[in-house]
Design an enzyme around this catalytic site. Sequence first.
Site, PDB file in Angstrom:
ATOM      1  CG  ASP A  11      -2.085   0.961   1.087  1.00 13.83           C
ATOM      2  OD1 ASP A  11      -2.108   1.722   0.105  1.00 13.83           O
ATOM      3  OD2 ASP A  11      -2.964   0.943   1.951  1.00 13.83           O
ATOM      4  CG  ASP A 105      -2.945   3.668  -3.663  1.00 14.97           C
ATOM      5  OD1 ASP A 105      -3.932   3.060  -4.102  1.00 14.97           O
ATOM      6  OD2 ASP A 105      -2.979   4.372  -2.635  1.00 14.97           O
ATOM      7  CD  GLU A 106      -5.231  -1.485  -1.033  1.00 17.67           C
ATOM      8  OE1 GLU A 106      -5.552  -2.227  -0.088  1.00 17.67           O
ATOM      9  OE2 GLU A 106      -5.922  -0.500  -1.391  1.00 17.67           O
TER      10      GLU A 106
END
Length: 473
Positions: A11, A105-106
């Site tokens: 993350d 983003d993860e």
Amino acid sequence: MRAAPTILHLDMDAFYASVEQASKPSLRGKAVIVGGLGPRGVVATASYEARRFGVHSAMPTAQARRLCPNGAYLIPRFRLYQAVSEVVMGLLRELSPLVEPLSLDEAFVDLEAGGTAFDAKSARETGERLRADIRAATGLSGSVGLAGSKMLAKVASEEAKPAGLLLIEPGTERELLAPMSVRTLPGVGPVTGEHLRRAGITTVGELAEAGEDELVRMVGRSHGVGLYRMALGLDDRPVVAERDAKSVSVEDTFDVDLHDRVRIRTEVQRLADRCVQRLRGSGHSGRTIVLKVRRYDFSTLTRSETLRGPTDDPAVVREAAARLLEAVDTTGGVRLLGVGVTGLADYTQEDLFAQSMAAEAEAVAEGAAAEPGGVPEKGEPGGPGGPAEAAEPGGPTGEPEPAPERRWAAGSDVLHAVYGPGWVQGSGVGRVTVRFEQPGSPPGRVRTFRVDDPELEPSDPLPLVGQAGADTP
């Protein structure tokens, strides 16, 4: 559950805000809020410096400004975020063929499937190496969680924030989870959390002690069984490399309610075009067109139409969205509009182009020479005020129409013929203020120009790494 912590969850830390801080040296260590800047804007991401003031994602921007009046409020630059995300996801795919992105983003990674980790030691080494590689490639930090299941890996990365790594050894799950808030578990939102609190359950340990039967009684069978398993740290879900998209959509919230029916139709057409661009960008077509309308009183209406087969033709989507709009009463005003496509496929049914041709023929019959992609706009050949109508130059009186004032959104990229690359700090009363700096440079100087300065132009974002610049003039 695995016997080794070989599922990794990455993350990125305050991703949008961190990208902005990396690309704008003067904002490093400052409160940065990225999101909609209008009266109805919403925070997308807040830097950790802004979070100390109580600002968080999904908060109205107006409220964030009250909590953090001296923060830097910037528009999102999704093209840059997408480019940085592709670099990060590329590093993950070097570790394993099983990478499951959840957002820009993860992502989850199955390290065992890639042969990069088989035990706690190798998993930790891989995680630390990944964090270093991300820092070298993007200049950004990410938090890594390692565990024997997806749920625990995600919990671990959250506990590791910011810029940390946490590995949960198999067999220690219940001990680690017990003191945590029930809101830590996936699927436990404010409503469920409050329901459990009223029953005297605030921690994961208390959730496990309540037992499956009691939880089923409180929140229903499917949710209760799932909650009990999560409280025990049980999760058998595999990492899935390809997550099929279910829909593609775009929407806009307007600062002032729209009442003009012509303006509303125009906005729907514009959203339809944007939706098709995103649809084509993902390599899909779709069968069902969806229109979303949020009215002045916050009531939200959705209307849909299913075509004979999948399409990615903008004219077809525009036509369907327009038909759906005709069935919606917008008399009181509209605060949000959205257009989406569902029933996605990776092919297009050719005979649907006939629908596009029919739409164009109808426009021609009404006296407008339609072009591929839609009816010509005002002033274009064949459009109202264009050569087909032999209009006088300029406006209706023959006077030249004034050029529209250029708009410069805070945070957007610009390039000046003399001072080079920079970004907009703010604009108003006919002036725009620009800070001239770039990734890798020292904090730059600020200069102010007329909004119509011919030497100042919009620019593409610069890469975060490999673009170290000299001092700005």
